[in-house]
Design a protein around this motif. Structure first.
Motif, short mmCIF file in Angstrom:
data_model
loop_
_atom_site.label_atom_id
_atom_site.label_comp_id
_atom_site.label_asym_id
_atom_site.label_seq_id
_atom_site.Cartn_x
_atom_site.Cartn_y
_atom_site.Cartn_z
N ASP A 299 -6.61 12.78 16.50
CA ASP A 299 -7.45 11.65 16.12
C ASP A 299 -8.45 12.10 15.05
O ASP A 299 -9.51 12.64 15.36
CB ASP A 299 -8.18 11.14 17.38
CG ASP A 299 -8.97 9.87 17.12
OD1 ASP A 299 -9.32 9.62 15.95
OD2 ASP A 299 -9.24 9.14 18.09
N TRP A 300 -8.10 11.87 13.81
CA TRP A 300 -8.95 12.32 12.70
C TRP A 300 -10.31 11.64 12.75
O TRP A 300 -11.33 12.22 12.45
CB TRP A 300 -8.27 12.02 11.36
CG TRP A 300 -7.78 10.62 11.27
CD1 TRP A 300 -6.56 10.17 11.68
CD2 TRP A 300 -8.47 9.48 10.77
NE1 TRP A 300 -6.46 8.82 11.49
CE2 TRP A 300 -7.61 8.36 10.93
CE3 TRP A 300 -9.73 9.28 10.21
CZ2 TRP A 300 -7.98 7.07 10.55
CZ3 TRP A 300 -10.10 7.99 9.84
CH2 TRP A 300 -9.23 6.92 10.00
N ALA A 320 -13.04 2.96 7.07
CA ALA A 320 -11.66 3.37 7.34
C ALA A 320 -10.74 2.16 7.29
O ALA A 320 -9.61 2.23 6.81
CB ALA A 320 -11.58 4.05 8.70
N TYR A 324 -7.66 1.56 4.76
CA TYR A 324 -6.32 1.28 5.27
C TYR A 324 -5.72 0.08 4.57
O TYR A 324 -4.57 0.07 4.16
CB TYR A 324 -6.38 1.03 6.78
CG TYR A 324 -5.18 0.30 7.34
CD1 TYR A 324 -3.99 0.98 7.56
CD2 TYR A 324 -5.25 -1.06 7.62
CE1 TYR A 324 -2.88 0.31 8.04
CE2 TYR A 324 -4.14 -1.74 8.10
CZ TYR A 324 -2.96 -1.05 8.32
OH TYR A 324 -1.87 -1.71 8.79
N GLU A 362 2.51 6.78 8.34
CA GLU A 362 1.15 7.32 8.32
C GLU A 362 0.13 6.18 8.37
O GLU A 362 -0.87 6.26 9.07
CB GLU A 362 0.98 8.15 7.06
CG GLU A 362 -0.19 9.11 7.13
CD GLU A 362 -0.72 9.45 5.76
OE1 GLU A 362 0.10 9.72 4.86
OE2 GLU A 362 -1.94 9.42 5.59
N LEU A 363 0.42 5.13 7.61
CA LEU A 363 -0.49 3.98 7.62
C LEU A 363 -0.57 3.34 9.00
O LEU A 363 -1.64 2.98 9.48
CB LEU A 363 -0.03 2.94 6.59
CG LEU A 363 -0.50 3.19 5.15
CD1 LEU A 363 0.14 2.17 4.24
CD2 LEU A 363 -2.02 3.13 5.06
N GLU A 365 -0.09 4.74 11.81
CA GLU A 365 -0.85 5.63 12.67
C GLU A 365 -2.35 5.48 12.40
O GLU A 365 -3.16 5.43 13.32
CB GLU A 365 -0.38 7.08 12.40
CG GLU A 365 -1.16 8.18 13.10
CD GLU A 365 -1.17 8.05 14.60
OE1 GLU A 365 -0.25 7.40 15.15
OE2 GLU A 365 -2.11 8.58 15.23
N ARG A 366 -2.71 5.36 11.13
CA ARG A 366 -4.13 5.15 10.79
C ARG A 366 -4.65 3.89 11.44
O ARG A 366 -5.73 3.85 12.00
CB ARG A 366 -4.30 5.03 9.27
CG ARG A 366 -4.27 6.33 8.52
CD ARG A 366 -4.77 6.15 7.09
NE ARG A 366 -6.18 6.47 6.95
CZ ARG A 366 -6.67 7.70 6.94
NH1 ARG A 366 -5.87 8.73 7.08
NH2 ARG A 366 -7.95 7.92 6.81
N LYS A 367 -3.82 2.86 11.35
CA LYS A 367 -4.25 1.57 11.90
C LYS A 367 -4.48 1.69 13.41
O LYS A 367 -5.44 1.14 13.95
CB LYS A 367 -3.15 0.52 11.62
CG LYS A 367 -3.48 -0.88 12.09
CD LYS A 367 -4.63 -1.46 11.27
CE LYS A 367 -4.81 -2.96 11.44
NZ LYS A 367 -5.04 -3.38 12.80
N ILE A 370 -7.74 3.36 13.98
CA ILE A 370 -8.86 2.48 13.63
C ILE A 370 -9.06 1.41 14.71
O ILE A 370 -10.18 1.14 15.13
CB ILE A 370 -8.64 1.84 12.25
CG1 ILE A 370 -8.65 2.92 11.16
CG2 ILE A 370 -9.71 0.79 11.96
CD1 ILE A 370 -8.11 2.46 9.83
#
Lengths: 620, 305
Positions: A299-300, A320, A324, A362-363, A365-367, A370
């Motif tokens: 979890d960045w 963030a 995104y 990757e996107l 995962e970012r979502k 967030i």
């Protein structure tokens, strides 16, 4: 000193039946079941997820105490605490037999009598050959982060400070801590130089730990030999032991940074939180909840923001999210362009599209990350608003760093102000700890009256008040504050263990006043690591398990140190942990490495209730 | 003193022999000096000894089957590693096409066979009369584990094939730039080269040395990579370039296919068809240059040359 990684390695090795890990096995695949108890489950939970367990061939993980059915033709790995009850249960499992073969692993050394009992039971049922291996693991601690561990020994503050505690209870609690810290040292492969304030629980644990290490080091093939041969750093780390009484304020005050807030308001347990789901649940049904893992590796956002102040976290979530969205637009734009070009036959290159497609996982995962933090932050915000946590935090911070404003505090204590009775009680305790001298009786009375109006139990307040007055007595005896403290007051319960610990209560607080906001533990550790001459640590006890008894400690024992382990007896928290990390990273030219451990991670609320319990015991 | 096991920086203590020594003593006490066969801790040699399993005969059918599949997957992965190395190593002038082709076929068959064995195993586990709930959970997890390992292997396999196709295409493009003759030949080849709609093809398994223009890409088995279809198809029509793969994996292209990662939901082809067709492909060592249809790039190469 990545304690968590070392523990993961050890656990993985155990799951490989204690053989060195074979990644590209040419052998047949072996499937195993894993049997745990509540303690070892807590050890494994933050280290390996179920799918990772599967990767190591674990098909099922079962609780020792639960109903278990026989599973044919499968080896079972037991990883349990070394209790008598567990040994009995294992003997029963072996006699049935529930599984094909048994690989027994104890989280800390199994006492010889227990081993004999196990053998005797197995001989009776003629099942001994099913016990394939018996191992002592040195894994009796829960490592939550690279530099954070807990011994999962709850309520140790009460256990150690209870006026009615029997000597044997205290000894047992101390022995448990010694064994846990010993496991940590074995895992890190280091024999440290031990320092602690004189007197009290810290010195007791330190001297017992030294004895444990000394006894172990005389054996030829000891657990530290290999580590020192395997190119471990030549420099030994410093192990600093403190007792919670060394600084109480940090355990009671309100936090304002992300991780302490999550711990306090939502409940962070073994790196997991359960948040009320944002989606509305069916009418009548209990509110839906969602569990999240909060781990630095996965979890960045968490690793970037866990030490940030809350308003900053909210901003970061926003930022963030918009980043995104930009990323998503970019992908859509590229896809669109590609389609158009393809249709018109202009492009001979799918590169753009491929890169866009590849960035999608990757996107996504970012979502996911967030969304998780949006949910957590939303719930935090609701809680903070309802209780007016910001006001408590700011006032407490002001009291601890610069000035004490009683009028402002009384305002917050009043019934009309926001906040739970517990918040108000904590504020009053911080006030009491922050005052340079014990406030006049009239002030104390009015505070207690206000607390009662707010519906708070004042036992905790009375307890801290008593401790402060003890402290005062000792300070009149001399500025060194090293004289016998509790003896003067005739409170023999305090004398028993804490004649020094008690006097340190306000000492820590004063240090705060003199040096901006930095919890006392971090400040003292910095002094010890840099081996600066300071009257404050002159009186600290020093133990070196490698030096012959009675021999003088060498120069090495004086430092300076690059690595340190801090252990807080009686409960620690994330606020204190972060203050150590901050201290360690303050000088980028000479970074320090600090591991923080504690008997248990307690929230301010939990700790206050332990104070309350003690207050009630004190009053009879 | 108990022996110490310590490696990779982690330490624990093996107390097995201590445990067995106690048991031995207790047994002697029990039997009052009667001679009893001595107890020995399980020895360390060999894997089945490591898990403490008895001989193979005493193992259940399920676990025998499972371990056979596990070994099979492992063996296939080893072959796949070799294939990956070959595919990466191949250059325009040194292309071990035959070896690659054979390995590809073998792996293909392996995967299909393993897939079948796993289905059998699953059926077997369901029908196991001795089963209780936890035993079934265990079996189900074993099956899942094998499935996901096979799926990973399959995905790696398709990745290697993609890599192979790209390499061949790159080789062909480069050749196209330097060879007039081939461009001329390619023009002549054009009628032969109508790829069926919805599939991709190119001359694979070819060497530069063996030029036999008339074979074209036609005898190749074709693969349609799942979910890339839309893109690749349009690309193909634009460029008229054939991209063939050694076999075909039938997948219905989905509308959103473009935005999905590759390698998911790819069904396995029937081997019989492949097995029969593939050798033909190998036999007809095709010239890569002749596979090229009329394409923007192809004609560009022509004018340049």
């Amino acid at each position: 000193m990545d304690l968590r990684q070392k523990q993961i390695d050890a656990v993985v090795k155990m799951l490989n039946l204690n053989s060195p890990a074979v990644t590209t096995s040419t052998e047949e695949e072996d499937f195993k079941v894993l049997v745990l108890d509540p303690f070892t489950r807590d050890i494994i939970a933050p280290l390996l997820k179920v799918n990772e367990l599967r990767k190591y061939g674990i098909t099922l993980h079962l609780m020792l105490g639960a109903d278990r059915q026989p599973i044919s033709d499968v080896p079972a790995i037991y990883f349990v605490a070394q209790t008598e009850q567990n040994v009995k249960r294992i003997a029963l499992d072996v006699s049935v037999p529930l599984y094909d073969t048994f690989h027994l692993n104890f989280s800390s050394p199994l006492p010889r009598p227990s081993l004999e009992e196990l053998a005797s039971e197995c001989v009776k049922t003629d099942s001994i050959s099913r016990v394939n291996k018996v191992y002592d693991q040195y894994l009796g601690f829960v490592s939550l982060e690279k530099g954070l561990f807990s011994l999962a020994q709850p309520r140790s503050y009460v256990k150690l400070n209870d006026p009615a505690a029997k000597d044997t209870d205290v000894e047992q609690a101390v022995a448990g801590m010694v064994e846990g810290i010993f496991s940590v040292l074995v895992s890190l492969g280091v024999v440290p130089i031990i320092r602690c304030p004189k007197g009290g629980a810290a010195e007791m644990v330190a001297s017992e730990l030294e004895k444990r290490l000394r006894d172990h080091l005389v054996t030829r093939n000891n657990l530290f030999t290999e580590a020192s041969q395997a190119g471990g750093s030549f420099q030994r780390p410093l192990l600093c032991l403190f007792d919670r009484n060394f600084e109480l304020a940090v355990a009671v005050q309100h936090g304002w940074t992300y991780q302490p807030l999550v711990h306090e308001m939502i409940g962070l347990n073994l790196n997991r939180v359960t948040v009320k789901s944002s989606e509305p649940s069916a009418p009548g049904a209990p509110p839906a909840t969602k569990a999240y893992d909060l781990e630095h590796q996965a979890d960045w956002f968490w690793s970037e923001n866990c030490t940030a102040q809350f308003p900053k976290v909210a901003e970061s979530v926003e930022a963030a999210l918009s980043k995104y969205k930009e990323g998503l637009d970019e992908v859509n734009r590229k896809t669109q362009m590609e389609e158009e070009e393809a249709a018109s036959g202009l492009s001979a290159n799918t590169q753009n599209l491929m890169s866009a497609v590849n960035s999608l996982p990757e996107l996504t995962e970012r979502k996911r990350v967030i969304d998780k933090h949006t949910n957590i932050a939303t719930q935090l915000l609701g809680e903070i608003k309802a209780r007016g946590i910001d006001a408590f935090y700011h006032l407490e911070e002001e009291m601890l760093t610069s000035r004490v404003d009683k009028a402002e505090m009384m305002e917050l204590l009043s019934g009309s102000a926001k906040g739970t009775s517990e918040d108000k009680l904590r504020l009053a305790i911080v006030y009491l700890l922050a005052c340079e001298t014990v406030p006049p009786q009239a002030d104390l009375d009015s505070i207690e009256a206000a607390l009662k109006d707010a519906g708070a139990d004042t036992a905790a307040f009375s307890y801290v008040k008593r401790m402060r007055s003890l402290d005062l007595t000792s300070q009149q005896g001399g500025a060194s504050a090293l004289g016998p403290a509790a003896g003067v007051t005739g409170l023999d319960w305090a004398d028993k263990l804490y004649n020094q610990g008690v006097s340190a209560v306000t000492k820590g607080v004063k240090n705060l006043l003199s040096d901006g906001h930095m919890p006392a533990v971090a400040r003292v550790l910095e002094v010890l690591m840099e081996s600066k001459p300071s009257p404050e640590v002159d009186g600290y006890a020093l133990f070196d398990p490698k030096v012959a008894k009675g021999g003088a400690a060498g120069d090495k024992a004086k430092g300076p140190f690059k690595e340190a382990i801090v252990f807080m007896i009686g409960g620690g928290n994330y606020l204190e942990y972060h203050s150590l990390l901050e201290m360690a990273g303050r000088n980028p030219q000479a970074p320090k490495s600090v591991v923080y451990g504690t008997t248990d991670l307690v929230t301010g609320k939990d700790f206050t209730s332990q104070l309350e319990e003690l207050g009630k015991k004190m009053m009879g | 003193m108990p022996a110490l096991v310590s490696s990779s920086g982690t330490s624990c203590r093996d107390r097995t022999s201590e445990f067995y020594a106690i048991a031995e003593r207790l047994r002697k006490q029990q039997n009052k000096g009667d001679s009893v066969p001595p107890l020995a801790p399980p020895s360390e040699d060999g894997f089945s000894k490591r898990t403490g399993r008895l001989d193979d005969a005493s193992r259940s059918e399920f676990s025998k089957k499972a371990s056979r599949i596990g070994l099979g997957i492992h063996a296939t992965s080893t072959k796949l590693n070799k294939l990956t190395q070959l595919a990466k190593r191949s250059s325009m002038f040194n292309d071990p096409a035959q070896e690659i082709g054979e390995l590809t076929m073998v792996i293909k068959q392996d995967i299909t066979a393993l897939n079948g064995s796993i289905s059998d195993l699953q059926a077997f586990a369901k029908g196991d009369y001795r089963s209780n709930k936890q035993n079934s959970e265990h079996s189900a997890t074993v099956v899942d584990n094998l499935k996901s390992r096979l799926m990973n292997t399959t995905k790696e396999f398709t990745d290697v094939l993609t890599l192979r196709t790209e390499n061949l295409k790159a080789h062909n493009d480069r050749r196209g730039l330097f060879s007039k003759e081939s461009s001329a030949a390619k023009g002549a080849q054009q009628p032969l080269f109508g790829p069926p709609k919805g599939s991709l093809q190119l001359g694979s398994a070819s060497t530069a040395a063996s030029a036999s223009p008339q074979e074209g890409g036609q005898s190749q088995m074709q693969v349609m990579m799942p979910q890339q279809t839309n893109v690749m198809e349009s690309r193909q029509q634009v460029r008229g370039e054939g991209i063939a793969r050694p076999f075909q994996i039938p997948v219905a292209p989905t509308p959103s296919a473009k935005l999905k990662p590759r390698g998911e939901g790819c069904a396995l082809p029937s081997t019989s068809k492949l097995a029969s067709r593939y050798p033909a492909a190998l036999a007809s060592a095709t010239h890569p240059l002749c596979v090229r249809g009329l394409s923007a790039r192809g004609s560009r190469g022509c004018t340049k040359g």
